[in-house]
Scaffold this motif. Sequence first.
Motif, PDB file in Angstrom:
ATOM      1  N   ARG A   1      18.833  -9.206  -1.013  1.00  0.00           N
ATOM      2  CA  ARG A   1      18.347  -8.245  -0.022  1.00  0.00           C
ATOM      3  C   ARG A   1      17.500  -7.151  -0.662  1.00  0.00           C
TER       4      ARG A   1
ATOM      5  N   PRO B   1       8.949 -10.332  -3.214  1.00  0.00           N
ATOM      6  CA  PRO B   1       9.455  -9.676  -2.011  1.00  0.00           C
ATOM      7  C   PRO B   1       8.859 -10.346  -0.766  1.00  0.00           C
ATOM      8  N   PHE B   2       9.639 -10.421   0.316  1.00  0.00           N
ATOM      9  CA  PHE B   2       9.149 -10.992   1.565  1.00  0.00           C
ATOM     10  C   PHE B   2       9.972 -10.442   2.726  1.00  0.00           C
ATOM     11  N   THR B   3       9.507 -10.696   3.927  1.00  0.00           N
ATOM     12  CA  THR B   3      10.225 -10.320   5.136  1.00  0.00           C
ATOM     13  C   THR B   3      10.644 -11.612   5.819  1.00  0.00           C
ATOM     14  N   ASP B   4      11.934 -11.739   6.124  1.00  0.00           N
ATOM     15  CA  ASP B   4      12.423 -12.974   6.733  1.00  0.00           C
ATOM     16  C   ASP B   4      12.098 -13.015   8.227  1.00  0.00           C
ATOM     17  N   GLU B   5      12.499 -14.109   8.891  1.00  0.00           N
ATOM     18  CA  GLU B   5      12.169 -14.316  10.301  1.00  0.00           C
ATOM     19  C   GLU B   5      12.816 -13.287  11.228  1.00  0.00           C
ATOM     20  N   GLU B   6      13.831 -12.568  10.741  1.00  0.00           N
ATOM     21  CA  GLU B   6      14.477 -11.523  11.541  1.00  0.00           C
ATOM     22  C   GLU B   6      13.906 -10.137  11.237  1.00  0.00           C
ATOM     23  N   GLY B   7      12.862 -10.082  10.398  1.00  0.00           N
ATOM     24  CA  GLY B   7      12.228  -8.821  10.068  1.00  0.00           C
ATOM     25  C   GLY B   7      12.936  -8.033   8.973  1.00  0.00           C
ATOM     26  N   ILE B   8      13.857  -8.686   8.254  1.00  0.00           N
ATOM     27  CA  ILE B   8      14.612  -8.024   7.185  1.00  0.00           C
ATOM     28  C   ILE B   8      13.897  -8.247   5.855  1.00  0.00           C
ATOM     29  N   HIS B   9      13.694  -7.168   5.113  1.00  0.00           N
ATOM     30  CA  HIS B   9      13.063  -7.265   3.797  1.00  0.00           C
ATOM     31  C   HIS B   9      14.037  -7.907   2.821  1.00  0.00           C
ATOM     32  N   ARG B  10      13.552  -8.890   2.102  1.00  0.00           N
ATOM     33  CA  ARG B  10      14.359  -9.614   1.122  1.00  0.00           C
ATOM     34  C   ARG B  10      13.512  -9.860  -0.122  1.00  0.00           C
ATOM     35  N   CYS B  11      14.135 -10.499  -1.107  1.00  0.00           N
ATOM     36  CA  CYS B  11      13.432 -10.775  -2.348  1.00  0.00           C
ATOM     37  C   CYS B  11      13.865 -12.133  -2.884  1.00  0.00           C
TER      38      CYS B  11
END
Length: 139
Positions: free
Chosen positions: A39, A73-83
Amino acid sequence: MVKLCVGCSSIEDLAAWVDFRLAELRLAGEKPEQYHITRMVPKKIDELLDGGSLYWVMKGNIQCRQKFLDIRPFTDEEGIHRCKLVLDDKIIPTEWQPRRAFQGWRYLKIDEAPKDDLNGSKNRLPPALRQELADLGLL
């Protein structure tokens, strides 16, 4: 960087998981690369990519490491920033080093990192015996 290896109790378990995931990605027609999604995005990306490794804690001990290849780093399909921590699929056994449980990941100072177990002598012991010796403070 140091992180708990949830779901694996030995280097052999981790190696089997890596092999399984790479095979799964190949079957799906995706690029077969070993990665772990977290996360939080590390702030020390340049330092980690300059020869850094992810040290895995299993059964209360750092037991091995994998070199960092990339940190995305990326943003998942739910709009949550992850790595996505992209790792070399080669697992390098280390000398065991006790670690208490913790959440997430922690930076590991270079001088505190366990040395590689290059000759693999300790890793020739069966996993249950290795764990028992580590619990007694003998490894």
